[in-house]
Design a protein around this motif. Structure first.
Motif, short mmCIF file in Angstrom:
data_model
loop_
_atom_site.label_atom_id
_atom_site.label_comp_id
_atom_site.label_asym_id
_atom_site.label_seq_id
_atom_site.Cartn_x
_atom_site.Cartn_y
_atom_site.Cartn_z
N PRO A 1 4.03 -0.96 -10.34
CA PRO A 1 4.79 -2.11 -9.82
C PRO A 1 6.06 -1.70 -9.09
CG PRO A 1 4.87 -2.06 -12.22
CD PRO A 1 3.85 -1.04 -11.80
N ALA A 2 6.71 -0.63 -9.57
CA ALA A 2 7.94 -0.17 -8.92
C ALA A 2 7.66 0.29 -7.50
CB ALA A 2 8.57 0.96 -9.73
N LEU A 3 6.54 0.99 -7.30
CA LEU A 3 6.17 1.47 -5.96
C LEU A 3 5.92 0.31 -5.00
CD1 LEU A 3 5.20 3.74 -4.00
CD2 LEU A 3 2.91 3.41 -4.98
N PHE A 4 5.13 -0.68 -5.42
CA PHE A 4 4.79 -1.77 -4.52
C PHE A 4 5.94 -2.75 -4.32
CE2 PHE A 4 0.57 -0.11 -5.31
CZ PHE A 4 -0.07 -0.32 -4.09
N GLU A 5 6.85 -2.82 -5.29
CA GLU A 5 8.04 -3.66 -5.09
C GLU A 5 8.99 -3.01 -4.09
OE1 GLU A 5 9.63 -4.14 -9.02
OE2 GLU A 5 7.88 -5.31 -9.69
N ARG A 6 9.10 -1.69 -4.16
CA ARG A 6 10.01 -0.99 -3.25
C ARG A 6 9.43 -0.91 -1.84
NH1 ARG A 6 14.09 2.81 -4.30
NH2 ARG A 6 15.50 2.73 -2.53
N PHE A 7 8.10 -0.79 -1.75
CA PHE A 7 7.45 -0.66 -0.45
C PHE A 7 6.35 -1.72 -0.30
CE2 PHE A 7 9.02 3.59 -1.57
CZ PHE A 7 9.89 3.81 -0.50
N PRO A 8 6.75 -2.98 -0.09
CA PRO A 8 5.77 -4.07 -0.03
C PRO A 8 4.81 -3.96 1.15
CG PRO A 8 7.96 -4.84 0.60
CD PRO A 8 8.14 -3.46 0.05
N ASP A 9 5.17 -3.20 2.19
CA ASP A 9 4.30 -3.04 3.36
C ASP A 9 3.54 -1.73 3.35
OD1 ASP A 9 5.22 -5.50 4.41
OD2 ASP A 9 7.00 -4.51 5.23
N LEU A 10 3.46 -1.09 2.20
CA LEU A 10 2.75 0.18 2.06
C LEU A 10 1.33 0.06 2.59
CD1 LEU A 10 3.07 3.04 0.66
CD2 LEU A 10 1.98 2.00 -1.34
N SER A 11 0.90 1.06 3.37
CA SER A 11 -0.45 1.02 3.94
C SER A 11 -1.03 2.42 4.04
CB SER A 11 -0.44 0.36 5.33
OG SER A 11 0.33 1.13 6.24
N LEU A 12 -2.35 2.50 4.00
CA LEU A 12 -3.04 3.78 4.13
C LEU A 12 -2.97 4.23 5.60
CD1 LEU A 12 -4.70 5.74 2.34
CD2 LEU A 12 -6.75 4.53 3.11
N ALA A 13 -2.68 5.51 5.82
CA ALA A 13 -2.48 6.02 7.18
C ALA A 13 -3.75 6.57 7.80
CB ALA A 13 -1.39 7.09 7.18
N VAL A 14 -4.82 6.69 7.03
CA VAL A 14 -6.10 7.19 7.55
C VAL A 14 -7.21 6.29 7.03
CG1 VAL A 14 -5.30 9.59 7.65
CG2 VAL A 14 -6.46 8.75 5.58
N ALA A 15 -8.38 6.40 7.64
CA ALA A 15 -9.54 5.68 7.10
C ALA A 15 -9.91 6.30 5.75
CB ALA A 15 -10.70 5.79 8.07
N PRO A 16 -10.33 5.48 4.77
CA PRO A 16 -10.65 6.02 3.43
C PRO A 16 -11.62 7.18 3.47
CG PRO A 16 -10.66 3.62 3.40
CD PRO A 16 -10.50 4.02 4.83
N GLU A 17 -12.61 7.14 4.39
CA GLU A 17 -13.60 8.20 4.44
C GLU A 17 -13.03 9.52 4.97
OE1 GLU A 17 -14.25 5.45 8.03
OE2 GLU A 17 -13.84 5.25 5.87
N GLU A 18 -11.81 9.48 5.50
CA GLU A 18 -11.18 10.71 5.99
C GLU A 18 -10.43 11.46 4.89
OE1 GLU A 18 -8.84 10.24 9.58
OE2 GLU A 18 -10.06 8.53 10.17
#
Length: 412
Positions: free
Chosen positions: A368-385
């Motif tokens: 919860p601390a991670l997602f509260e601090r970075f609410p716009d967190l996103s994966l930078a590559v496609a999952p299969e990569e």
């Protein structure tokens, strides 16, 4: 008939779950081939795993493996580190209980809860450092958050000096790799053993308020205590298990929420809890894929196969959590709203993981601390990569590349 031709375990761990499914197709217990042409068994069925984990005829003592006891397993066998540790995971019966009782003192409910401020401080520090990342820069969240968090927690708990931490944790990382050579594995055992012996000696000379000092001072009622080899073996176990497994669980939980926005939305709306996310992660992405090793002390019939006396057995936890006999056709899917999240990712029976409450606490604080601090967190590559960790023992990725987005103010 199929069990006569073993599944050769992929030492690079390219696709842990596909391999687990392939093994399960042959039954809940099936033949596998380990490095060096060593044949054994992998247990991938949930009910069968519970049976094996609680059956005293399957032991952890490598001396019960005739090939090892007779010197037929070379010192540079790639998994040699799993045979040479002298701790509660390689002992059975009275010796196991003696060692477990001594170590348990540092993992009582009160002791674990006392680590909460330590975990919170480390999480806060790591998130503050991440917040300094230039906007738009890709960050390896595994390297910058999921790995250092449990590493710092376990090293602080055991009083590992800053100067010794890299070496102690490096040894643990090498020990779980199955894509190294046998010579590299043998060299790692020797070096890691030497480094942890030096740590124990340091703590013996200058004890502190830490678990290493507590274990060195601990005595049973009859005066027995940890031998030097048991102390080093215990450090092997606690530093390795306390860091390698948690980093994978944390990474997988983050990945699941980044790749399934609907699951993240359930959290936001309060339809599922962080406990739900954690338990479903542990079920569908068990941090340990194939745990070495148990040995049959006599011929044992399991379903329609017979595991012969001395046969080595691995626990296929990554496949066990996805057993369709328990979780149906959707067993391989992450669903935090799933009613039944039954899993064995912390084991079962007398060898159930002592660190389970600590791991759950770290996850419950960090996520919860991670997602509260970075609410716009996103994966930078496609999952299969995402690249696999490079081992059939662990279930993880080498890196978790993300974009953090605009951080929320600390403490917001």
């Amino acid at each position: 008939m199929e069990n006569r031709c073993p599944v050769v375990l992929d030492t690079t761990g390219r696709d842990i779950h596909a391999e687990g499914a392939r093994i399960r197709e042959r039954g809940p217990v099936a033949r596998v081939e380990l490095p060096g042409g060593v044949e054994g068994w992998s247990v991938t069925g949930y009910e069968m795993a519970k049976q094996v984990l609680s059956d005293p005829r399957f032991v952890k003592d490598p001396q019960k493996w005739p090939a090892f006891a007779a010197g037929e397993i070379p010192s540079n066998w790639p998994l040699i580190g799993w045979l040479l540790m002298d701790n509660m995971t390689t002992n059975d019966g009275d010796d196991h209980m003696r060692l477990r009782k001594l170590i348990q003192r540092g993992f009582t409910t009160r002791q674990v809860e006392a680590t909460r401020p330590l975990i919170e401080n480390i999480v806060r520090d790591l998130l503050d450092r991440l917040a300094d990342t230039p906007p738009g820069e890709v960050v390896d969240l595994k390297g910058r958050f999921a790995t250092p968090l449990p590493a710092r927690v376990i090293c602080d708990m055991f009083g590992v000096p800053e100067s010794a931490r890299a070496a102690a944790l490096r040894g643990a990382g090498v020990n779980v790799s199955t894509s190294i050579t046998g010579d590299e594995a043998e060299a790692n055992v020797e070096q890691w053993h030497r480094e942890l012996y030096e740590l124990a000696e340091l703590k013996r000379r200058t004890p502190g308020e830490d678990l290493t000092s507590l274990l060195l001072a601990a005595r049973e009622a009859d005066g027995t205590h940890l031998s030097d080899e048991e102390m080093v073996g215990t450090l092997h176990l606690m530093l390795g298990a306390g860091s390698e497994t948690l980093m994978n669980a944390l990474s997988h939980a983050v990945l699941a929420l980044l790749t399934q926005p609907d699951q993240r939305e359930l959290l936001v709306r309060g339809k599922v809890s962080w406990d739900d996310v954690i338990e479903e992660t542990l079920r569908v992405q068990a941090p340990v894929a194939q745990l070495p090793l148990r040995f049959a002390t006599e011929d044992v019939t399991l379903g329609d196969v017979v595991v012969r006396r001395g046969d080595p057995v691995l626990m296929g936890f990554a496949a066990v959590g996805r057993d369709p006999e328990v979780h149906g056709a959707s067993a391989g899917e992450f669903d935090a709203a799933r009613a039944d999240k039954t899993h064995l990712s912390f084991g079962h029976g007398v060898h159930f993981c002592l660190g389970a409450p600590l791991a759950r606490l770290e996850l419950k604080i960090a996520l919860p601390a991670l997602f509260e601090r970075f609410p716009d967190l996103s994966l930078a590559v496609a999952p299969e990569e995402l690249e696999p960790q490079g081992t059939f023992i662990m279930n993880g990725h080498k890196e978790l590349p993300v974009r953090l987005g605009e951080p929320a103010p600390a403490g917001a």
